[in-house]
Write a protein that holds these residues in place. Structure first.
Motif, PDB file in Angstrom:
ATOM      1  N   PRO A   1     -17.299  -0.503  -0.443  1.00 26.73           N
ATOM      2  CA  PRO A   1     -17.058  -0.129   0.964  1.00 26.73           C
ATOM      3  C   PRO A   1     -15.641  -0.456   1.427  1.00 26.73           C
ATOM      4  O   PRO A   1     -14.989   0.378   2.067  1.00 26.73           O
ATOM      5  CB  PRO A   1     -18.087  -0.956   1.745  1.00 26.73           C
ATOM      6  CG  PRO A   1     -19.154  -1.258   0.766  1.00 26.73           C
ATOM      7  CD  PRO A   1     -18.473  -1.385  -0.567  1.00 26.73           C
ATOM      8  N   SER A   2     -15.159  -1.641   1.108  1.00 26.57           N
ATOM      9  CA  SER A   2     -13.804  -2.020   1.521  1.00 26.57           C
ATOM     10  C   SER A   2     -12.771  -1.112   0.888  1.00 26.57           C
ATOM     11  O   SER A   2     -11.815  -0.688   1.551  1.00 26.57           O
ATOM     12  CB  SER A   2     -13.510  -3.470   1.122  1.00 26.57           C
ATOM     13  OG  SER A   2     -14.388  -4.339   1.776  1.00 26.57           O
ATOM     14  N   PHE A   3     -12.952  -0.812  -0.379  1.00 20.85           N
ATOM     15  CA  PHE A   3     -12.016   0.059  -1.080  1.00 20.85           C
ATOM     16  C   PHE A   3     -11.954   1.431  -0.412  1.00 20.85           C
ATOM     17  O   PHE A   3     -10.870   1.955  -0.140  1.00 20.85           O
ATOM     18  CB  PHE A   3     -12.412   0.196  -2.548  1.00 20.85           C
ATOM     19  CG  PHE A   3     -11.579   1.184  -3.303  1.00 20.85           C
ATOM     20  CD1 PHE A   3     -10.289   0.866  -3.693  1.00 20.85           C
ATOM     21  CD2 PHE A   3     -12.076   2.440  -3.600  1.00 20.85           C
ATOM     22  CE1 PHE A   3      -9.505   1.784  -4.371  1.00 20.85           C
ATOM     23  CE2 PHE A   3     -11.303   3.364  -4.282  1.00 20.85           C
ATOM     24  CZ  PHE A   3     -10.012   3.038  -4.674  1.00 20.85           C
ATOM     25  N   LEU A   4     -13.116   2.001  -0.130  1.00 16.25           N
ATOM     26  CA  LEU A   4     -13.155   3.335   0.482  1.00 16.25           C
ATOM     27  C   LEU A   4     -12.574   3.333   1.895  1.00 16.25           C
ATOM     28  O   LEU A   4     -11.829   4.249   2.273  1.00 16.25           O
ATOM     29  CB  LEU A   4     -14.585   3.872   0.496  1.00 16.25           C
ATOM     30  CG  LEU A   4     -15.206   4.136  -0.881  1.00 16.25           C
ATOM     31  CD1 LEU A   4     -16.662   4.529  -0.745  1.00 16.25           C
ATOM     32  CD2 LEU A   4     -14.415   5.191  -1.633  1.00 16.25           C
TER      33      LEU A   4
ATOM     34  N   LEU B   1      -9.174   5.305   3.138  1.00 19.51           N
ATOM     35  CA  LEU B   1      -9.128   6.226   4.279  1.00 19.51           C
ATOM     36  C   LEU B   1      -8.086   5.806   5.311  1.00 19.51           C
ATOM     37  O   LEU B   1      -7.341   6.643   5.837  1.00 19.51           O
ATOM     38  CB  LEU B   1     -10.500   6.339   4.935  1.00 19.51           C
ATOM     39  CG  LEU B   1     -11.549   7.130   4.171  1.00 19.51           C
ATOM     40  CD1 LEU B   1     -12.915   6.993   4.820  1.00 19.51           C
ATOM     41  CD2 LEU B   1     -11.139   8.600   4.104  1.00 19.51           C
ATOM     42  N   ILE B   2      -8.032   4.518   5.594  1.00 13.09           N
ATOM     43  CA  ILE B   2      -7.042   4.031   6.563  1.00 13.09           C
ATOM     44  C   ILE B   2      -5.632   4.292   6.051  1.00 13.09           C
ATOM     45  O   ILE B   2      -4.761   4.740   6.796  1.00 13.09           O
ATOM     46  CB  ILE B   2      -7.261   2.528   6.864  1.00 13.09           C
ATOM     47  CG1 ILE B   2      -8.551   2.349   7.680  1.00 13.09           C
ATOM     48  CG2 ILE B   2      -6.068   1.935   7.598  1.00 13.09           C
ATOM     49  CD1 ILE B   2      -8.973   0.914   7.873  1.00 13.09           C
TER      50      ILE B   2
ATOM     51  N   GLN C   1      -0.795   4.640  13.977  1.00 17.44           N
ATOM     52  CA  GLN C   1      -0.320   3.260  14.016  1.00 17.44           C
ATOM     53  C   GLN C   1       0.333   2.873  15.345  1.00 17.44           C
ATOM     54  O   GLN C   1       0.309   1.716  15.738  1.00 17.44           O
ATOM     55  CB  GLN C   1       0.627   2.980  12.861  1.00 17.44           C
ATOM     56  CG  GLN C   1       1.948   3.718  12.920  1.00 17.44           C
ATOM     57  CD  GLN C   1       2.765   3.485  11.670  1.00 17.44           C
ATOM     58  OE1 GLN C   1       2.302   2.912  10.705  1.00 17.44           O
ATOM     59  NE2 GLN C   1       4.005   3.945  11.698  1.00 17.44           N
ATOM     60  N   ASP C   2       0.909   3.822  16.048  1.00 13.47           N
ATOM     61  CA  ASP C   2       1.563   3.524  17.321  1.00 13.47           C
ATOM     62  C   ASP C   2       0.709   3.882  18.538  1.00 13.47           C
ATOM     63  O   ASP C   2       1.177   3.795  19.671  1.00 13.47           O
ATOM     64  CB  ASP C   2       2.900   4.276  17.396  1.00 13.47           C
ATOM     65  CG  ASP C   2       3.882   3.791  16.338  1.00 13.47           C
ATOM     66  OD1 ASP C   2       3.858   2.587  16.019  1.00 13.47           O
ATOM     67  OD2 ASP C   2       4.650   4.633  15.817  1.00 13.47           O
TER      68      ASP C   2
END
Length: 181
Positions: free
Chosen positions: A88-91, A95-96, A104-105
């Motif tokens: 889950p963290s990897f996916l 995506l992020i 990001q801004d």
């Protein structure tokens, strides 16, 4: 426990996808699943597992999933549990990373992160109190975790040294003092 591999993957995937705040925030969920729901180990074994997982290099949740999976079904169990907790963290990070430059801004995103940070601190702090209770931390021995935290935080002492000294002191206590109590 007919299909442990699938069960371990599902349990750790669920923990990995729904827990914010990293390994320490995952401890209550791992305990609820592994100790209370599936009874894969006792509470005492779980506390020992936390101590070992914290002492080993790597992410706490990954170390715990490896140990739990290996204990239940050797290498294949360790692989299933570890894939479950890391996928889950990897996916999500993938995506992020793919879309981060686009938002990001953004003021709304920045405000959301400012609101999430204090909640993550609480998610990490809550297991500390649960672990202290389970590890039988009381007024007579509360100086050990407090002193250790102060040594690490204020004086910058390497946590490895604190663990080694605490382990040696616990060993000496068990050999020299506990038999006379």
């Amino acid at each position: 426990m007919q299909n442990f591999y699938l069960a371990a993957f599902r349990v750790f995937f669920k923990i990995g996808i729904f827990t914010l705040g990293g390994g320490y925030a995952m401890i209550p969920q791992i305990e609820a699943e592994v100790v209370n729901k599936h009874k894969w180990m006792t509470r005492e074994e779980f506390l020992d597992l936390i101590a070992v997982a914290q002492s080993c290099p790597g992410a706490l949740a990954v170390n715990m999933s490896v140990f739990i999976g290996y204990r239940m079904r050797k290498l294949a169990g360790a692989i299933c549990a570890t894939l479950g907790v890391t996928l889950p963290s990897f996916l999500i990070i993938l995506l992020i990373a793919m879309f981060f430059h686009q938002f990001q801004d953004n003021a709304v995103v920045a405000s959301a992160f400012n609101g999430i940070r204090p909640a993550v601190v609480a998610l990490i702090a809550a297991p500390v109190f649960t672990l202290a209770k389970s590890a039988r931390i009381a007024l007579t021995n509360c100086w050990i975790p407090i002193g250790s935290a102060l040594l690490i935080w204020l004086l910058g002492v390497n946590p490895i040294y604190v663990l080694v000294v605490a382990g040696m002191c616990g060993y000496l206590y068990g050999i020299l003092i506990k038999p006379t109590e």
